[in-house]
Motif scaffolding. Sequence first.
Motif, short mmCIF file in Angstrom:
data_model
loop_
_atom_site.label_atom_id
_atom_site.label_comp_id
_atom_site.label_asym_id
_atom_site.label_seq_id
_atom_site.Cartn_x
_atom_site.Cartn_y
_atom_site.Cartn_z
N THR A 1 0.83 -1.20 0.00
CA THR A 1 0.00 0.00 0.00
C THR A 1 0.86 1.25 0.00
N LEU A 2 1.90 1.27 0.81
CA LEU A 2 2.79 2.43 0.86
C LEU A 2 3.44 2.68 -0.49
N ALA A 3 3.91 1.61 -1.12
CA ALA A 3 4.61 1.74 -2.40
C ALA A 3 3.69 2.22 -3.51
N GLY A 4 2.40 1.87 -3.42
CA GLY A 4 1.47 2.20 -4.49
C GLY A 4 0.75 3.52 -4.33
N ASN A 5 1.09 4.29 -3.31
CA ASN A 5 0.39 5.54 -3.00
C ASN A 5 1.11 6.71 -3.67
N LYS A 6 0.51 7.26 -4.74
CA LYS A 6 1.16 8.33 -5.51
C LYS A 6 1.40 9.58 -4.67
N PRO A 7 0.41 10.09 -3.91
CA PRO A 7 0.69 11.26 -3.08
C PRO A 7 1.83 11.01 -2.09
N ASP B 1 -6.00 9.51 4.80
CA ASP B 1 -7.39 9.44 4.32
C ASP B 1 -7.45 8.88 2.90
N TYR B 2 -6.53 9.33 2.04
CA TYR B 2 -6.48 8.83 0.66
C TYR B 2 -6.26 7.32 0.65
N ASP B 3 -5.34 6.86 1.50
CA ASP B 3 -5.06 5.43 1.58
C ASP B 3 -6.28 4.66 2.06
#
Length: 450
Positions: free
Chosen positions: A218-224, A345-347
């Motif tokens: 999840t961390l790796a795939g989060n663009k922001p 929140d985005y995640d």
Amino acid sequence: MSRKLGAWTIAAYAAPMVPIWMLHTPALSILPGLYATVSGIDLATIGLILVFSRVLDGVTDPIIGFFSDRTATAIGRRKPWMIAGGLLCIIGVWFWFRPGADTGGLYFLLASVVVYIGWTMVEVPHAAWLSELTVDYDERSHLSGFRTAAIYLGYLLFWSGPFLPIFATTEITPDVTAAMSYLVIALIILAVAAAVLKVPAGTVSARPQASVTAALSTLAGNKPLRFYALIMLSSWLASGMVAGLYFFYISNYLTIPDKFGHIGLAVAAMGFLSASFWGWAGARFDTHRVLSFCNLCIVLTLVAMALIQPGPGAFPALLAVFSISALFTTGTTVAYYAMMADIVDYDTLKTGANNAGNYYALVTLLQKIGLGAGAGAALLLVSLFGFDANGSNEGWALAGFFIAFLGLPILLNLLATVLALYFPINRRRHNIIRKRLRTRASHALAMPDG
């Protein structure tokens, strides 16, 4: 709309940052210099110790974030970690703040690691707690502002030490740091107790992801988050390089070692007084634009530092430049913590899970890697150029010092300035995220059990 937090609740929440940042304050700018001059540890060794201890400590950040997300107790998931971390800090600071002729490299390393792990166990859960106390964009900015004010109050208290009447001069000495250790210990006990007893556990909007692999994915795939990480790492690397050589800039180059306390007090006072302003600014304007503006202003203060001439007359100019720098550095700190709450929140919207501990662990990890690697790299670089911590320096030694102290930090801060402008979550997009999270929550409540 979230319930507004009361003033006493906010104060109790922010309180642990006061003693924790009394530990942060001398970690890179004072203690390495004291251990070099008092204990006789060479600069290259201190640089390696800083890099090793901070990177090792950084490994614990995601571990603590992961498990604090999954801690379930009667007092919530963040508070037990803060209690345990406070106890470690109490043990570590007793030794760490007492450099002497017989405290060698191993002593400095072990004491550093104990303190770093202790404050991580306080800081990571404390920062993640912010996203659980309120979901409102503006209130998060204000809460981050108060948290930052507590940080600078810690600075202020530490730098007040040399002015106590029990000391003969205003220089920072081992006697000063030893005396400050008593205050740090007392404040850790009082502040952690206030936070644990007076602040609610907060509301968790979703469960964390079950496995380490899923959380890391999840961390790796989060663009922001990728934008945020590049901005923060660039900025903190620059700060680390400046902090690592700050002691030598004032004592060896400007030759005003008795002015450490005066400058520290001015910086701390400016940060404390301006923190609430930046909380307001983040609520009034898009937070990422505030961050970009502050980084650009920090670049200008670094340029100004290069123009200050050595000698007694350097003090007024340095006081003015450092005070202005503190104003904008405070703005970056407020922005970073408020922006991370929006990334959480985005995640949650994308994954249906709440991994606030993991995300805020990344904040402290990036900070520690940046500060530790920056300070360590700066010390190693100046040692390669032949800089002498206990003698006069000119020619290549002085050129290498300014490359590491100002040149590279200017470039890194310019990179952070540009990247911050393109951060993808602004106020409008965050409002959309919160609206979709509320819709999802209402649908979940409407669904029949079974």
